[in-house]
Design an enzyme around this catalytic site. Structure first.
Site, PDB file in Angstrom:
ATOM      1  N   ASP A  39      44.819  47.109  40.675  1.00  0.00           N
ATOM      2  CA  ASP A  39      43.750  46.175  41.062  1.00  0.00           C
ATOM      3  C   ASP A  39      43.848  44.759  40.467  1.00  0.00           C
ATOM      4  O   ASP A  39      44.122  44.613  39.271  1.00  0.00           O
ATOM      5  CB  ASP A  39      42.392  46.692  40.580  1.00  0.00           C
ATOM      6  CG  ASP A  39      42.194  48.168  40.801  1.00  0.00           C
ATOM      7  OD1 ASP A  39      43.025  48.794  41.467  1.00  0.00           O
ATOM      8  OD2 ASP A  39      41.197  48.684  40.294  1.00  0.00           O
ATOM      9  N   SER A  99      39.502  48.221  35.196  1.00  0.00           N
ATOM     10  CA  SER A  99      39.195  47.044  36.025  1.00  0.00           C
ATOM     11  C   SER A  99      37.879  46.373  35.678  1.00  0.00           C
ATOM     12  O   SER A  99      36.971  46.986  35.116  1.00  0.00           O
ATOM     13  CB  SER A  99      39.175  47.459  37.497  1.00  0.00           C
ATOM     14  OG  SER A  99      40.494  47.630  37.931  1.00  0.00           O
ATOM     15  N   GLU A 221      34.372  52.516  43.964  1.00  0.00           N
ATOM     16  CA  GLU A 221      35.110  51.803  42.919  1.00  0.00           C
ATOM     17  C   GLU A 221      35.003  50.291  43.156  1.00  0.00           C
ATOM     18  O   GLU A 221      34.738  49.834  44.262  1.00  0.00           O
ATOM     19  CB  GLU A 221      36.591  52.218  42.933  1.00  0.00           C
ATOM     20  CG  GLU A 221      36.810  53.678  42.521  1.00  0.00           C
ATOM     21  CD  GLU A 221      38.276  53.998  42.213  1.00  0.00           C
ATOM     22  OE1 GLU A 221      38.536  54.642  41.195  1.00  0.00           O
ATOM     23  OE2 GLU A 221      39.155  53.598  43.003  1.00  0.00           O
TER      24      GLU A 221
HETATM   25  C1  FRU Z   1      40.816  51.374  41.399  1.00  0.00           C
HETATM   26  C2  FRU Z   1      40.740  51.972  40.006  1.00  0.00           C
HETATM   27  C3  FRU Z   1      39.512  51.509  39.253  1.00  0.00           C
HETATM   28  C4  FRU Z   1      39.936  51.655  37.818  1.00  0.00           C
HETATM   29  C5  FRU Z   1      41.374  51.240  37.888  1.00  0.00           C
HETATM   30  C6  FRU Z   1      42.270  51.929  36.906  1.00  0.00           C
HETATM   31  O1  FRU Z   1      42.115  51.374  41.910  1.00  0.00           O
HETATM   32  O2  FRU Z   1      40.804  53.379  40.057  1.00  0.00           O
HETATM   33  O3  FRU Z   1      38.342  52.229  39.562  1.00  0.00           O
HETATM   34  O4  FRU Z   1      39.206  50.843  36.943  1.00  0.00           O
HETATM   35  O5  FRU Z   1      41.822  51.515  39.201  1.00  0.00           O
HETATM   36  O6  FRU Z   1      43.553  51.363  36.922  1.00  0.00           O
END
Ligand code: FRU
Length: 470
Positions: A39, A99, A221
């Protein structure tokens, strides 16, 4: 030295970088020097510089405990890789830095993320089961050094009917108050968000829980919120929405609700619309730049898609990339996305007029713009394995098994296609339909450097231009 993506400043991974020798590396998209990227995080414009942070696991192209990696740019076109930005340093983020977002305020950057704490001595499976999550704010005055870290929430404070899956803070300021959204999954496997507010950026309290009337996936997310032309847009990446033929075609989706009302009060959800219909798009974030533009960057991949896709770059020691920055505009009740105008400078040399027939490309990367397609059906082949077609009210992106590395077709219904823009990097396509009304982002692998245009009843007509990107 790379023209658009500069990794020369980075020394931490110098030795590892030497291992990367891959002609499929991208020319103008942000990607990890080595290892894994997911992300985009903490997007912001701070002290005359654009900052893009991202989920980064430098030690393996298959992932691992995440930190925030960092790219910076003066113009959204040339990017400097700045290495590690936020790394574990306190008990409550000792396991990983997940993230989040950045709020710029009073000459400082407040970067909010989900900190994971676990005992590194435990086996991987046990770690995840016993890990604790917190929302953390790291404060920086120069965007490179984070002196202080503050814990904003801890998982023990969330209502008891939530699971441990509460993460990805999005923080913003509105009318003098601070607001935060956290993505959530409750014990009944229903996705939603927790909404916080407060009078200072380091003290936020739970104001309400947000979810749709009917369950919409098991987890939301990467929430995001923004105001555009007086309308509030609520974004997130839902997991567990049933796959359809023309929508929700990937393992997980990413999109937005147009809010009817104000998120701070009672509001209704308008229709949900996906940001992107390609094979590779997830977890986007937006920010406002110095000129009031709303800019979106997404992760050009999706999690848990390994069964369908064998990404060839894994063997070369790296995996994934971010999309180009896209300006978001709002028209007729929907968000349009289009590459920021700075990217026009990618077009090198003369525009080559495009009519029906084959174009031999002198470069692997190109920018194709076709207009006046209204009322016509068409087929456009990119190399030997990618087909863009519009027929019988369906626009589709199809790939041979080699070009798609296991992926085959993504499609949408469309009344007509008026315009098409294809921004092609070495192995990544971003396709903007009707000036960004619908977008398709996909990695692709073709051998031939050709574009074949076949627009119905279009002989003798020039439909647009193509530029090489060198
Ligand atoms: C989305 C996610 C978020 C998390 C991050 C971990 O792709 O799963 O929810 O914070 O990636 O890398």
């Amino acid at each position: 030295m790379a023209k658009y993506i500069n990794m020369e400043h980075e020394t931490t991974f110098e030795r590892l970088r030497e291992l990367v020798d891959d002609p499929d590396r991208l020319l103008f998209h942000m990607m990890p020097p080595v290892g894994w990227l997911n992300d985009p995080n903490g997007l912001c414009y701070f002290k005359d510089t654009y900052h893009v942070f991202f989920q980064y696991a430098p030690s393996s192209p298959l992932g691992g405990p995440k930190i925030w990696g960092h790219y910076a740019s003066k113009d959204l076109l040339h990017w400097d890789f700045c290495g590690e930005a936020i790394v574990p340093s306190v008990e409550f983020d000792s396991g990983a830095i997940l993230s989040g977002s950045t709020l710029v305020e009073g000459g400082k950057m407040y970067s909010y993320y989900t900190g994971l704490a676990f005992d590194p001595a435990l086996p991987k499976e046990e770690r995840m089961k016993t890990s604790q999550t917190s929302t953390v704010c790291a404060v920086s005055e120069d965007s490179y050094h984070y002196a202080e870290k503050y814990r904003i929430t801890h998982q023990s404070e969330y209502p008891s009917y939530y699971t441990r899956h509460i993460r990805d803070p999005k923080v913003w300021k509105m009318d003098g108050k601070y607001y935060m959204l956290l993505g959530s999954r409750n014990v009944d496997d229903i996705g939603g968000m927790l909404f916080y507010s407060g009078d200072d950026p380091l003290h936020l309290t739970l104001a309400k829980e947000i979810t749709t009337k009917e369950p919409f996936g098991f987890m939301w997310e990467c929430p995001d919120w923004f105001l555009i032309d007086g309308t509030q847009i609520l974004c997130m990446s839902p997991q567990g929405v049933a796959r359809g033929e023309y929508s929700f075609q990937n393992t997980y989706a990413a999109g937005y609700f147009v809010l009817i009302g104000d998120i701070r009060e009672d509001f209704d959800f308008g229709a949900f619309r996906e940001w992107d219909y390609g094979f590779d798009f997830y977890a986007p974030q937006t920010f406002e730049d110095g000129n009031g533009r709303r800019i979106l960057i997404g992760w050009a991949s999706v999690s848990d898609a390994q069964k369908e896709y064998a990404n060839p770059s894994v063997e070369k020691g790296w995996q994934h990339a971010l999309t180009v920055p896209r300006e978001v505009t709002f028209r007729d009740g929907i968000c349009y996305q289009y590459p920021v105008e700075e990217l026009k400078a990618l077009q090198s040399g003369e525009a080559i007029p495009v009519a029906n027939g084959q174009i031999l490309l002198s470069e692997r990367c190109f920018d194709l713009e076709l207009s006046s397609l209204a009322g016509r059906e068409f087929t456009i082949m990119i190399g030997d394995g990618v087909k863009l077609a519009f027929a019988d009210g369906v626009f589709s992106l199809s790939m041979t098994s080699e070009a798609g590395q296991g992926r085959t077709c993504r499609k949408i219904r469309a009344r007509e296609i008026r315009e098409l823009k294809v921004l092609a990097d070495t192995t990544l396509l971003e396709i903007f339909v009707n000036h960004g009304e619908s977008v398709f982002t996909s990695r692709y692998y073709v051998k031939e450097q050709t574009v074949d245009v076949d627009i119905k009843d279009g002989n003798e007509t020039v439909f647009g231009n193509i530029w090489m990107i060198a």
